[in-house]
Design a protein around this motif. Structure first.
Motif, PDB file in Angstrom:
ATOM      1  N   VAL A 204      68.006  34.707  49.952  1.00 20.75           N
ATOM      2  CA  VAL A 204      66.653  35.176  49.840  1.00 20.75           C
ATOM      3  C   VAL A 204      65.620  34.755  50.853  1.00 20.75           C
ATOM      4  CG1 VAL A 204      67.158  35.281  47.224  1.00 20.75           C
ATOM      5  CG2 VAL A 204      66.128  33.275  48.320  1.00 20.75           C
ATOM      6  N   ARG A 205      66.276  34.065  51.863  1.00 15.89           N
ATOM      7  CA  ARG A 205      65.297  33.521  52.845  1.00 15.89           C
ATOM      8  C   ARG A 205      64.278  34.731  53.403  1.00 15.89           C
ATOM      9  NH1 ARG A 205      66.294  28.671  57.079  1.00 15.89           N
ATOM     10  NH2 ARG A 205      64.152  28.857  58.141  1.00 15.89           N
ATOM     11  N   PRO A 206      64.505  35.550  53.712  1.00 15.19           N
ATOM     12  CA  PRO A 206      63.770  36.959  54.156  1.00 15.19           C
ATOM     13  C   PRO A 206      62.770  37.074  53.132  1.00 15.19           C
ATOM     14  CG  PRO A 206      66.227  37.551  54.511  1.00 15.19           C
ATOM     15  CD  PRO A 206      65.918  36.113  53.651  1.00 15.19           C
ATOM     16  N   VAL A 207      62.771  37.079  51.764  1.00 11.47           N
ATOM     17  CA  VAL A 207      61.731  37.301  50.943  1.00 11.47           C
ATOM     18  C   VAL A 207      60.858  36.116  50.911  1.00 11.47           C
ATOM     19  CG1 VAL A 207      61.298  37.552  48.402  1.00 11.47           C
ATOM     20  CG2 VAL A 207      63.479  38.426  49.246  1.00 11.47           C
ATOM     21  N   ILE A 208      61.184  34.811  51.050  1.00  7.00           N
ATOM     22  CA  ILE A 208      60.351  33.707  51.378  1.00  7.00           C
ATOM     23  C   ILE A 208      59.658  34.001  52.501  1.00  7.00           C
ATOM     24  CG2 ILE A 208      60.190  31.287  51.672  1.00  7.00           C
ATOM     25  CD1 ILE A 208      62.893  30.900  50.195  1.00  7.00           C
ATOM     26  N   ALA A 209      60.169  34.427  53.401  1.00 10.97           N
ATOM     27  CA  ALA A 209      59.221  34.736  54.847  1.00 10.97           C
ATOM     28  C   ALA A 209      58.325  35.790  54.726  1.00 10.97           C
ATOM     29  CB  ALA A 209      60.169  35.261  56.127  1.00 10.97           C
ATOM     30  N   LYS A 210      58.516  36.789  53.783  1.00  5.09           N
ATOM     31  CA  LYS A 210      57.542  37.776  53.406  1.00  5.09           C
ATOM     32  C   LYS A 210      56.489  37.280  52.640  1.00  5.09           C
ATOM     33  CE  LYS A 210      55.610  41.942  52.659  1.00  5.09           C
ATOM     34  NZ  LYS A 210      55.042  42.498  53.939  1.00  5.09           N
ATOM     35  N   MET A 211      56.566  36.292  51.749  1.00  2.00           N
ATOM     36  CA  MET A 211      55.615  35.602  50.914  1.00  2.00           C
ATOM     37  C   MET A 211      54.815  34.898  51.815  1.00  2.00           C
ATOM     38  SD  MET A 211      57.701  34.083  47.787  1.00  2.00           S
ATOM     39  CE  MET A 211      58.555  35.006  46.400  1.00  2.00           C
ATOM     40  N   ALA A 212      55.388  34.371  52.820  1.00  2.00           N
ATOM     41  CA  ALA A 212      54.544  33.170  53.957  1.00  2.00           C
ATOM     42  C   ALA A 212      53.833  34.271  54.850  1.00  2.00           C
ATOM     43  CB  ALA A 212      55.591  32.631  54.710  1.00  2.00           C
ATOM     44  N   ASP A 213      54.227  35.633  55.198  1.00  2.00           N
ATOM     45  CA  ASP A 213      53.421  36.378  55.793  1.00  2.00           C
ATOM     46  C   ASP A 213      52.185  37.045  55.191  1.00  2.00           C
ATOM     47  OD1 ASP A 213      55.105  36.270  58.239  1.00  2.00           O
ATOM     48  OD2 ASP A 213      56.189  38.172  57.357  1.00  2.00           O
ATOM     49  N   LEU A 214      52.282  37.121  53.952  1.00  2.00           N
ATOM     50  CA  LEU A 214      51.092  37.745  53.038  1.00  2.00           C
ATOM     51  C   LEU A 214      50.077  36.546  52.989  1.00  2.00           C
ATOM     52  CD1 LEU A 214      53.239  39.233  50.053  1.00  2.00           C
ATOM     53  CD2 LEU A 214      51.883  40.357  51.573  1.00  2.00           C
ATOM     54  N   VAL A 215      50.586  35.299  52.835  1.00  2.00           N
ATOM     55  CA  VAL A 215      49.748  33.893  52.713  1.00  2.00           C
ATOM     56  C   VAL A 215      49.082  33.899  54.230  1.00  2.00           C
ATOM     57  CG1 VAL A 215      49.355  31.599  52.331  1.00  2.00           C
ATOM     58  CG2 VAL A 215      50.882  32.810  51.005  1.00  2.00           C
ATOM     59  N   LYS A 216      49.886  34.053  55.260  1.00  2.13           N
ATOM     60  CA  LYS A 216      49.172  33.864  56.475  1.00  2.13           C
ATOM     61  C   LYS A 216      47.963  34.983  56.643  1.00  2.13           C
ATOM     62  CE  LYS A 216      53.248  32.917  59.299  1.00  2.13           C
ATOM     63  NZ  LYS A 216      54.242  33.313  60.255  1.00  2.13           N
TER      64      LYS A 216
END
Length: 281
Positions: A204-216
């Motif tokens: 699920v690491r790519p999902v976590i990265a997507k969450m981080a992109d939204l926050v960015k």
């Protein structure tokens, strides 16, 4: 602020230790109550005036999705039962509580459920803002990774200047695990909650990265020096490390038991109930 996190971690450990414990612990004095209607769980927390936990109840429940109650009667039943158990554990009469809502959703949804239990809603606050208030943040961001949504609050000079919600969260991590391993949703959910090997994280690491992109995108114009994480999804093995890796110039801090931070913060924001009426016979 890190010292404050250390203090809050002690409160979280105390809350975790008493989850769903009905052992009678008679209490006399003012108290505060918070009810958190999450996508994956419902929690009720009772604190003393110094925010020390007195009772904590948690039920895993699929009754709320993206800030909308999809099983109103089920949510009401769970809240009533948790309040009853807390009252009997402490020998108190709960007359009011604070509740919360994901940013951008209608707070009346949560208010209606709590009021169905026959008590008054004294305060209502969006979830990440409650954490910001508990931690007494001055300049930072709070990111609440819930079951169905990710809430982001920006705090400048002690005030919340922006609070937004994105429709992604632990639910999407569970779906990713279910698809990858050909599991039923409930099996994938257990894998997410209980994995301590890093196997789930790898998937699920790519999902976590997507969450981080939204926050960015939400914090880009504010550049907070620190991000504080909350929400049960943050307890996933490797989550904080992966999320922090996406923010090279911002410190990312997670509490020791993130599942309980938002409910604790909601209760801490509540108005103090009057001195309870002892019912110890």
């Amino acid at each position: 602020m890190k010292n404050n996190i250390a203090e809050v971690n002690q409160l979280l450990a105390a809350a975790k230790a008493m989850v769903n414990d009905d052992t009678v612990q008679p209490y006399s004095g003012p108290f505060k109550v918070g009810v958190d209607l999450g996508t994956a769980d419902i929690q009720t927390v009772v604190l003393d005036p110094h925010n020390r936990p007195l009772a904590c109840y948690l039920d895993w429940a699929d009754v709320v999705r993206d800030g909308v109650v999809v099983n109103y009667h089920g949510a009401c039943r769970i809240v009533r039962e948790q309040l009853r158990r807390a009252s009997e554990r402490l020998g108190i009469n709960i007359e009011q509580a604070c509740t919360s809502f994901p940013p951008g959703t209608d707070p009346r949804i949560s208010i209606n459920v709590v009021e169905s239990a026959g008590i008054k809603v004294s305060n209502v606050i969006d979830e990440p803002s409650s954490v910001a208030a508990l931690l007494h943040l001055q300049d930072a961001a709070v990111v609440d990774i819930g079951g169905g949504t990710t809430g982001t609050a920006i705090i400048e000079q002690g005030k919340v200047v922006k609070s937004v919600d994105d429709p992604t969260g632990g639910h999407h991590i569970t779906l990713t695990l279910a698809g990858h391993h050909s599991l039923e949703y409930e099996e994938a959910e257990l894998l997410k909650r209980e994995d301590d090997s890093g196997a789930a994280f790898t998937v699920v690491r790519p999902v976590i990265a997507k969450m981080a992109d939204l926050v960015k995108a939400h914090i880009a114009e504010y550049s907070p020096p620190t991000i504080y994480l909350t929400g049960g999804c943050c307890a996933l093995f490797g989550f904080t490390t992966a999320f922090a890796a996406e923010f090279t110039d911002i410190e990312v801090i997670a509490p020791s038991h993130p599942l309980f931070l938002t409910p604790l913060a909601i209760a801490a924001f509540a108005d103090v109930n009057a001195v309870p009426q002892a019912r110890m016979g």
